[in-house]
Write a protein that holds these residues in place. Structure first.
Motif, PDB file in Angstrom:
ATOM      1  N   ASP A 326       0.848  -1.377   0.020  1.00  0.00           N
ATOM      2  CA  ASP A 326       0.079   0.118   0.139  1.00  0.00           C
ATOM      3  C   ASP A 326       1.009   1.138   0.024  1.00  0.00           C
ATOM      4  N   ARG A 327       1.866   1.086   0.693  1.00  0.00           N
ATOM      5  CA  ARG A 327       2.569   2.521   0.936  1.00  0.00           C
ATOM      6  C   ARG A 327       3.898   2.850  -0.152  1.00  0.00           C
ATOM      7  N   HIS A 328       4.152   1.388  -0.704  1.00  0.00           N
ATOM      8  CA  HIS A 328       5.351   1.432  -1.713  1.00  0.00           C
ATOM      9  C   HIS A 328       4.978   1.145  -3.028  1.00  0.00           C
ATOM     10  N   THR A 329       3.853   0.556  -3.156  1.00  0.00           N
ATOM     11  CA  THR A 329       3.439  -0.283  -4.626  1.00  0.00           C
ATOM     12  C   THR A 329       4.415  -1.655  -4.755  1.00  0.00           C
ATOM     13  N   ALA A 330       4.067  -2.344  -5.898  1.00  0.00           N
ATOM     14  CA  ALA A 330       4.324  -3.729  -6.151  1.00  0.00           C
ATOM     15  C   ALA A 330       5.681  -3.503  -6.564  1.00  0.00           C
ATOM     16  N   VAL A 331       5.907  -2.551  -7.513  1.00  0.00           N
ATOM     17  CA  VAL A 331       7.481  -2.050  -7.966  1.00  0.00           C
ATOM     18  C   VAL A 331       7.955  -0.896  -7.041  1.00  0.00           C
ATOM     19  N   SER A 332       8.937  -1.531  -6.133  1.00  0.00           N
ATOM     20  CA  SER A 332       9.517  -0.988  -5.262  1.00  0.00           C
ATOM     21  C   SER A 332      10.661  -1.551  -4.494  1.00  0.00           C
ATOM     22  N   ARG A 333      11.932  -0.667  -4.091  1.00  0.00           N
ATOM     23  CA  ARG A 333      12.615  -1.463  -3.331  1.00  0.00           C
ATOM     24  C   ARG A 333      12.354  -2.060  -1.920  1.00  0.00           C
ATOM     25  N   GLU A 334      11.209  -1.658  -1.518  1.00  0.00           N
ATOM     26  CA  GLU A 334      10.843  -2.282  -0.030  1.00  0.00           C
ATOM     27  C   GLU A 334       9.997  -3.482  -0.434  1.00  0.00           C
ATOM     28  N   THR A 335       9.219  -3.803  -1.599  1.00  0.00           N
ATOM     29  CA  THR A 335       8.581  -5.037  -1.877  1.00  0.00           C
ATOM     30  C   THR A 335       9.841  -5.869  -2.384  1.00  0.00           C
ATOM     31  N   PRO A 361       4.923  -3.395 -22.606  1.00  0.00           N
ATOM     32  CA  PRO A 361       5.128  -1.906 -23.024  1.00  0.00           C
ATOM     33  C   PRO A 361       4.238  -1.051 -22.105  1.00  0.00           C
ATOM     34  N   GLY A 362       3.326  -1.530 -21.472  1.00  0.00           N
ATOM     35  CA  GLY A 362       2.718  -0.729 -20.443  1.00  0.00           C
ATOM     36  C   GLY A 362       3.104  -0.355 -19.377  1.00  0.00           C
ATOM     37  N   GLY A 363       2.237   0.290 -18.292  1.00  0.00           N
ATOM     38  CA  GLY A 363       2.929   0.525 -17.119  1.00  0.00           C
ATOM     39  C   GLY A 363       3.754   1.389 -16.773  1.00  0.00           C
ATOM     40  N   GLY A 364       4.553   1.564 -15.443  1.00  0.00           N
ATOM     41  CA  GLY A 364       5.445   2.524 -15.474  1.00  0.00           C
ATOM     42  C   GLY A 364       4.747   3.668 -14.608  1.00  0.00           C
ATOM     43  N   THR A 365       5.838   4.589 -13.970  1.00  0.00           N
ATOM     44  CA  THR A 365       5.342   5.723 -13.451  1.00  0.00           C
ATOM     45  C   THR A 365       6.472   6.931 -13.802  1.00  0.00           C
ATOM     46  N   PRO A 366       6.305   8.182 -13.569  1.00  0.00           N
ATOM     47  CA  PRO A 366       7.294   9.123 -13.735  1.00  0.00           C
ATOM     48  C   PRO A 366       8.688   8.755 -13.003  1.00  0.00           C
ATOM     49  N   ASP A 368       9.462   5.829 -11.789  1.00  0.00           N
ATOM     50  CA  ASP A 368       9.840   4.210 -12.320  1.00  0.00           C
ATOM     51  C   ASP A 368       9.171   3.945 -13.734  1.00  0.00           C
ATOM     52  N   PRO A 369       9.820   4.577 -14.586  1.00  0.00           N
ATOM     53  CA  PRO A 369       9.283   4.053 -16.083  1.00  0.00           C
ATOM     54  C   PRO A 369       9.437   2.946 -16.474  1.00  0.00           C
ATOM     55  N   VAL A 370       8.877   2.528 -17.604  1.00  0.00           N
ATOM     56  CA  VAL A 370       9.116   1.130 -18.231  1.00  0.00           C
ATOM     57  C   VAL A 370      10.647   0.791 -18.294  1.00  0.00           C
ATOM     58  N   GLY A 371      10.680  -0.378 -17.836  1.00  0.00           N
ATOM     59  CA  GLY A 371      12.218  -0.773 -17.975  1.00  0.00           C
ATOM     60  C   GLY A 371      12.934  -0.814 -16.406  1.00  0.00           C
ATOM     61  N   THR A 372      12.149  -0.173 -15.693  1.00  0.00           N
ATOM     62  CA  THR A 372      12.722  -0.052 -14.177  1.00  0.00           C
ATOM     63  C   THR A 372      12.429  -1.630 -13.619  1.00  0.00           C
ATOM     64  N   VAL A 373      13.415  -1.940 -12.941  1.00  0.00           N
ATOM     65  CA  VAL A 373      13.356  -3.350 -11.935  1.00  0.00           C
ATOM     66  C   VAL A 373      14.263  -2.986 -10.982  1.00  0.00           C
ATOM     67  N   TYR A 374      13.718  -3.786  -9.755  1.00  0.00           N
ATOM     68  CA  TYR A 374      14.193  -3.850  -8.492  1.00  0.00           C
ATOM     69  C   TYR A 374      14.523  -5.475  -8.290  1.00  0.00           C
ATOM     70  N   CYS A 375      15.674  -5.591  -7.974  1.00  0.00           N
ATOM     71  CA  CYS A 375      16.279  -7.190  -7.840  1.00  0.00           C
ATOM     72  C   CYS A 375      16.706  -7.143  -6.197  1.00  0.00           C
ATOM     73  N   GLY A 376      16.112  -8.217  -5.721  1.00  0.00           N
ATOM     74  CA  GLY A 376      16.243  -8.039  -4.263  1.00  0.00           C
ATOM     75  C   GLY A 376      17.219  -9.660  -3.785  1.00  0.00           C
ATOM     76  N   LEU A 377      18.046  -9.396  -2.604  1.00  0.00           N
ATOM     77  CA  LEU A 377      18.842 -10.720  -2.542  1.00  0.00           C
ATOM     78  C   LEU A 377      18.686 -10.656  -0.779  1.00  0.00           C
ATOM     79  N   SER A 378      18.219 -11.770  -0.329  1.00  0.00           N
ATOM     80  CA  SER A 378      18.346 -12.135   1.057  1.00  0.00           C
ATOM     81  C   SER A 378      19.449 -13.223   1.618  1.00  0.00           C
ATOM     82  N   VAL A 379      20.307 -12.935   2.506  1.00  0.00           N
ATOM     83  CA  VAL A 379      21.377 -13.705   2.773  1.00  0.00           C
ATOM     84  C   VAL A 379      21.181 -13.950   4.477  1.00  0.00           C
ATOM     85  N   PRO A 380      21.688 -14.986   4.749  1.00  0.00           N
ATOM     86  CA  PRO A 380      21.900 -15.175   6.331  1.00  0.00           C
ATOM     87  C   PRO A 380      22.874 -14.208   7.096  1.00  0.00           C
ATOM     88  N   GLY A 381      22.396 -13.861   8.168  1.00  0.00           N
ATOM     89  CA  GLY A 381      23.060 -13.090   9.170  1.00  0.00           C
ATOM     90  C   GLY A 381      23.599 -11.630   8.540  1.00  0.00           C
TER      91      GLY A 381
END
Length: 421
Positions: A326-335, A361-366, A368-381
């Motif tokens: 709700d606060r950060h949208t589905a395409v965000s660092r937090e998500t 080709p659709g979607g995006g925001t001013p 985070d335009p189309v082509g913006t991707v957030y990649c996450g990595l969760s590691v132990p410790g």
């Protein structure tokens, strides 16, 4: 040794199928130190094939011909070869026997069309095809040795490996004044081709026996190194010296060499570390999991993944809190971070990867335009990581580079972890 490849068939010149035989042959000959000088594609026109055979034989020592050996009316490559050589076609009793044996094994008898495959140019030598019906045919035309192979890639490769390459290798061994070559393909990811060129350019004067080349195989860029010398030992030594220097300069951006594939390399690193992995994918739609599971034995380290395309599934399957969405949208660092942590927890793995973005080709925001991707990595410790990338291009390219960048985050982490005392 001058080698040319002639591929026949209307399907190749009309875009119905992609020619893979020539690239396979080029790579295998390059392993022997031979660069194919010319690849010619010819449609199903008798006069054109006949002329192409004559021209190739006038230039080359070896001509490999692919296609047109089957049982149908448009399979007339050997007819053209007979015309080019000025000899008749003759039914070969050995091929007839092979055809009857092959059909009998399936409880059948060869029909008249199938028996056409027994007709070869007079004086030519047929060799049995272990993967199909049409034989390999060896024939001299002028000063050139011609090899006629079926166009079906499975059959083409089997005959190439079993019959053609050993003969080419034997001819090379007795060739006077031969130039010996050694070859290495260094595979990099995350390095633009122009940057790769600039990085290694200063080395060229120090390695006069080495030819530098480059190949883009998105999302990878490859550095081709070929040494030439009067003996194999000198060629090998020249290659070893330049490879060592290239690896020192390029460092961890080199993930493999020659036939090593990225996913297999990464999975082996996970095995060596005794680690396991799970992934949560949104915009890549399972592409990461597909790449990993294409490698045999991947299940020993890759536990599984979730394609969480909608917000509902991001919460239900990998535990992304609804307030984060709700606060950060589905395409965000937090998500992305919540997805990586959530899939790691759900699957009980050492590492968790995530990817969410706008593939277009659709979607995006001013922001985070189309082509913006957030990649996450969760590691132990350690705190989870997230990297934002921006990819130019169509939907397929965005997805491809998003998957690659996400996996590369894990590879770099594993490299850093392995170097710790």
């Amino acid at each position: 040794m001058r080698v040319e490849l002639l591929c026949t068939g209307d399907e190749l010149v009309t875009g119905l199928i992609t020619d893979t035989n020539s690239t396979y042959l080029e790579a295998r000959l390059f392993d022997l130190g031979i660069k194919v000088e010319r690849v010619v594609l010819v449609g199903d026109v008798r006069a054109d094939i006949t002329q192409a055979l004559k021209e190739a034989a006038s230039r080359a020592d070896v001509v490999v011909v692919s296609g047109g050996l089957g049982p149908t009316a448009d399979d007339f490559t050997l007819e053209c070869a007979a015309v080019a050589a000025g000899v008749p076609l003759a039914e070969d009793p050995r091929v007839l026997q092979w055809l009857h044996e092959r059909y009998a094994a399936r409880g059948l008898s060869p029909n008249p069309s199938a028996l056409r495959m027994a007709r070869v140019p007079q004086g030519a030598e047929p060799l049995k095809n272990p993967e199909g019906s049409a034989p390999l045919v060896l024939m001299k035309l002028g000063g050139a040795q011609l090899f006629f192979l079926p166009g079906v890639p499975r059959e083409f490769r089997a005959l190439l490996e079993g019959e053609v390459l050993p003969r080419v290798r034997a001819a090379l061994d007795v060739q006077p004044g031969r130039t010996y070559r050694a070859f290495r393909l260094l595979r990099t990811v995350g390095v633009p081709e122009s940057e790769l060129d600039l990085t290694v350019a200063p080395m060229a004067p120090r390695h006069p026996r080495v030819v530098f080349g480059f190949r883009t195989h998105a999302p990878e860029n490859h550095l081709k190194l070929m040494s030439e010398a009067p003996s194999q030992s000198e060629a090998d030594a020249a290659l070893a010296a330049v490879e060592q220097e290239c690896r020192q300069v390029l460092g961890r951006r080199v993930f493999g060499a020659d036939a090593e594939e990225y996913a297999a390399v990464l999975l082996e690193m996970l095995r060596q570390a005794g680690a396991t992995l799970a992934v949560a994918e949104s915009c890549t739609g399972g592409l990461i999991a597909q790449q990993l599971t294409a490698v045999p034995g991947s299940s020993s380290v890759f536990i599984g993944g979730a394609v969480v395309y909608s917000e509902k599934m991001k919460s239900a399957w990998v535990g992304v809190p609804t307030d984060v969405l709700d606060r950060h949208t589905a395409v965000s660092r937090e998500t992305a971070i919540a997805m990586a942590d959530g899939v790691r927890t759900a699957c009980g793995t050492t590492y968790g990867l995530s990817v969410t973005g706008y593939a277009g080709p659709g979607g995006g925001t001013p922001e985070d335009p189309v082509g913006t991707v957030y990649c996450g990595l969760s590691v132990p410790g350690a705190p989870p990581r997230c990297e934002r990338i921006s990819v130019k291009g169509d939907r397929d390219r965005v997805r491809l580079f998003a998957a690659s960048h996400t996996l590369e985050m894990l590879r770099q982490h594993l490299l850093a972890a392995s170097s710790l005392p």
